[in-house]
Scaffold this active site. Structure first.
Site, PDB file in Angstrom:
ATOM      1  N   CYS A  68     -10.419   0.852   7.785  1.00 52.17           N
ATOM      2  CA  CYS A  68      -9.775   2.036   8.233  1.00 52.17           C
ATOM      3  C   CYS A  68     -10.622   3.418   7.731  1.00 52.17           C
ATOM      4  CB  CYS A  68      -8.357   1.875   8.422  1.00 52.17           C
ATOM      5  SG  CYS A  68      -8.027   1.354   6.736  1.00 52.17           S
ATOM      6  N   GLU A 126       0.615  -1.335   0.338  1.00 58.64           N
ATOM      7  CA  GLU A 126      -0.081   0.065   0.149  1.00 58.64           C
ATOM      8  C   GLU A 126       0.834   0.813  -0.360  1.00 58.64           C
ATOM      9  OE1 GLU A 126      -1.780  -1.192   3.267  1.00 58.64           O
ATOM     10  OE2 GLU A 126      -3.264  -2.151   2.898  1.00 58.64           O
TER      11      GLU A 126
HETATM   12  O1  FUB Z   1      -2.095  -0.541   9.328  1.00 57.98           O
HETATM   13  C1  FUB Z   1      -3.810  -0.132   9.727  1.00 57.98           C
HETATM   14  C2  FUB Z   1      -4.358   0.415   8.431  1.00 57.98           C
HETATM   15  O2  FUB Z   1      -5.268  -0.389   7.568  1.00 57.98           O
HETATM   16  C3  FUB Z   1      -3.323   0.958   7.871  1.00 57.98           C
HETATM   17  O3  FUB Z   1      -3.287   2.404   7.449  1.00 57.98           O
HETATM   18  C4  FUB Z   1      -3.960   1.328   6.579  1.00 57.98           C
HETATM   19  O4  FUB Z   1      -3.368   1.864   5.356  1.00 57.98           O
HETATM   20  C5  FUB Z   1      -4.698  -0.464   6.348  1.00 57.98           C
HETATM   21  O5  FUB Z   1      -3.405  -0.914   6.355  1.00 57.98           O
HETATM   22 ZN    ZN Z   2      -7.494   2.814   5.133  1.00 64.03          ZN
END
Ligand code: FUB
Ligand code: ZN
Length: 653
Positions: A421, A325
């Site tokens: 999230c 990501e």
């Molecule tokens: O790791 C916590 C959250 O989950 C991250 O901020 C997002 O990118 C997702 O990976």
């Molecule tokens: Zn998110």
């Protein structure tokens, strides 16, 4: 000087704020309490299986000893609850609601009961792995979850004066301070997922206790140093043969994924997981301001420039790849495999605001505008009930369904996510949008965003802003001053209109000069002053730097703060075969479909390749490109009709 109270009177944003208050907050409450059946989407083909329910409140109840049972769900799911609480704190400011406040008060009581005597709170570790607390901080998310609570607790206390909400946050921060720091008996670590740093900076302000800034500053500078803390913990695990839930997901301890490859002050490019990077930068900029730390400010500026000039999508999205990501490299901005997580756009908004607080400049508030009107709200459907995690700039439904490398690129927004999230992040941003309208310094009020509102400041200044933004570029400011010794009022002139705008002060056209992208109204007299700013709302064709290979020979269509896109629902399939001609005749008109938001669509004549060829390959020949009307809609509004292709960047004939 301080902004005292803001009432948003804006049609566009009040609609979103209503959706957050009336749809998202109750919906998420039902989800975290397992009260409704939702279809929980898996993020992509390679991630953990989606959970079937949230169980987040249940986990807290079990930790509080009120229920029996085991932990269930994503291990950092406590943060969903805290983001709900933070969004609720902001929503209660514009829509007071006793019943909702009672729920939130009850939740805070539950959180207080789940918190351990020393201030620790993370239900996964309390219920599943009590002997592994703070032993795997690269992936554990304990500090991330507690950071989210601290933010929520501060916000809720500021709204309601609920002392318990703040006390939990203080106890938590004290627990972390007790365990982490430079002293030999403490852990020399820092969060695997930055978040705590920015939360501690907020807590330091509300408590006027600089210990929390010191702790955040320590963690920021400890990151990326040797001996490497994550590597030390990895070695301890290996030596003791300990394997944990997230062991197989744990990247190299020194990897860019964690921004742990070198100290932050030595970084020249934004790397690794995009949300992590942007949260880290938000905390760095805030701490740099609190500590007047010039070299840290320089690092923030360098990384700001790198992101916004070389690694950001036109929609404000960041994160060019699903792998981690993450950011990839300068000018690598593929449109159909990118990540552009909703959280990352929220995080960039937070970072931009902290940069603006350091030294106001329209380069920061232009980006806030780009994020607010494009890459953030695209994360939610127009009815407020469905959500995107990933925000693509180009979608082909067949590719999303059949190409495993595009399984993360969804064509339709989901009910909810296993890793949820994004929706609550968007909720807390939209509910707190009043915090992005103005920036104040000792002697200037900066009008950063054009969102209709009435705001009073502590020096007797009142500003009433009215407009039909983002559809019209005419913005009225009625400024009332009563106390004398009045501040300057600085109004942002957006970069996209810098060559063509008009300002009238009390009906008189003036010849403006700008400083850092702002026009300054000086010598403000007592009484009422009327300013009318008129921006150029012509449709713009924007090109990308030629180093962005994905966009060579293409244009994006923009109008005002909005990025537009083509959708199959208006234009039919095979959008890659479309092109804009050299002299397009853009026409703007109100969309007449019955979508929940009325928006201005753009049409123009264009061309579409007449595909009569049946062979896969054939000798080059000129293909006919008959005229074709192209219809563009705002990017935020895509995927609210029949699923189909979508494209932001379009060929130039
Ligand atoms: O790791 C916590 C959250 O989950 C991250 O901020 C997002 O990118 C997702 O990976
Ligand atoms: Zn998110």
């Amino acid at each position: 000087m301080k902004q005292l109270s803001t009432k948003i009177t804006d049609t566009f944003w009040n609609n979103y704020r209503r959706l957050v208050k009336d749809q998202l907050i109750p919906y998420q409450w039902a989800v975290i309490n397992d009260e409704i059946n939702v279809t929980i989407q898996q993020e992509n083909a390679n991630t953990l299986n989606a959970s079937e329910k949230s169980h987040a409140i249940q986990n807290l109840k079990i930790a509080a000893g009120l229920k029996k049972g085991k932990f269930y769900g994503f291990w950092f799911q406590d943060s969903d609850v805290y983001k709900w609480l933070e969004a609720t704190a902001y929503a209660l400011r514009y829509a007071p609601d006793k019943e909702l406040q009672n729920k939130a008060d009850g939740l805070i009581n539950l959180i207080a009961n789940a918190q351990e005597a020393d201030g620790y709170l993370d239900t996964y570790f309390q219920l599943e792995s009590p002997d592994r607390k703070f032993k795997h901080v690269s992936m554990s998310h304990e500090l991330y979850c507690m950071g989210h609570y601290i933010e929520a607790g501060v916000a809720y206390y500021q709204t309601t004066h609920n002392q318990q909400a703040l006390d939990i946050a203080i106890k938590m921060a004290n627990c972390i301070d007790h365990n982490f720091g430079p002293e030999t008996n403490k852990l020399h670590g820092y969060p695997g997922h930055p978040e705590l740093e920015l939360a501690l900076a907020k807590l330091a302000e509300v408590t006027a206790d600089s210990r929390y800034t010191d702790l955040a500053a320590y963690m920021i500078d400890q990151r990326g140093t040797e001996p490497n803390f994550f590597a030390q913990q990895a070695l301890e695990r290996e030596t003791a043969h300990i394997s944990e839930l997230f062991n197989n997901m744990d990247p190299d301890p020194r990897s860019k994924y964690f921004q742990n490859q070198k100290p932050v002050r030595k970084m020249d490019t934004a790397d690794g997981h995009a949300v992590r990077m942007a949260y880290l930068l938000t905390g760095m900029a805030h701490v740099a301001r609190q500590n007047h730390d010039q070299t840290l400010i320089k690092s923030c500026q360098r990384l700001w420039q790198n992101i916004t000039n070389k690694q950001m999508y036109i929609t404000g999205g960041i994160g060019s790849t699903v792998a981690g990501e993450a950011f990839t490299f300068d000018y690598d901005l593929p449109n159909d495999t990118m990540y552009c997580e909703t959280c990352a756009s929220c995080a960039m908004t937070f970072f931009a605001k902290q940069m603006q607080e350091l030294e106001p400049n329209s380069e920061f508030t232009d980006i806030i505008e780009r994020e607010l009107f494009n890459g953030t709200i695209s994360g939610m459907s127009l009815d407020g009930k469905h959500f995107f995690y990933v925000n693509p700039l180009e979608v082909n439904p067949e590719a999303s369904a059949k190409d495993p490398t595009k399984s993360h690129v969804k064509v339709q927004r989901a009910d909810w996510f296993g890793c949820a999230c994004c929706p609550p992040n968007l909720a807390r941003l939209v509910a707190s949008v009043d915090q992005y309208l103005y920036t104040t310094t000792n002697n200037t009020i900066f009008c950063d965003q054009f969102i209709s509102n009435t705001t009073s400041f502590d020096n007797g200044i009142k500003i009433e802003q009215t407009s039909q933004y983002p559809w019209s570029g005419k913005i009225n400011f009625t400024i009332t001053a009563t106390q004398g010794n009045n501040p300057d009022i600085a109004i942002r002139i957006p970069g996209w209109s810098i060559d063509d705008y008009q300002i009238k002060v009390n009906q008189q056209l003036i010849t403006p000069t700008l400083k850092n992208g702002y026009w300054y109204l000086t010598d403000l007299p007592n009484g009422t002053t009327n300013v009318v700013l008129t921006l150029n709302m012509s449709v713009r064709q924007t090109q990308a730097n030629p180093l962005v290979t994905a966009d060579v020979g293409k244009v994006a269509i923009e109008r005002g703060p909005l990025v537009y896109c083509l959708e199959e629902a208006d234009n039919g399939p095979h959008l890659a075969q479309f092109s804009v001609t050299n002299q397009p005749n853009f026409v703007t008109e109100l969309d007449d479909t019955d979508l929940p938001i009325k928006f201005i669509k753009i049409t123009t004549h264009g061309q579409k390749i007449n595909n009569t060829i049946t062979d896969l390959y054939s000798a080059v020949q000129k293909l006919a490109t008959p005229d074709q009307t192209l219809t563009f809609i705002p990017y935020f509004a895509w995927a609210n009709r029949t699923p189909g292709e979508m494209q932001v960047w379009i060929n130039r004939a």
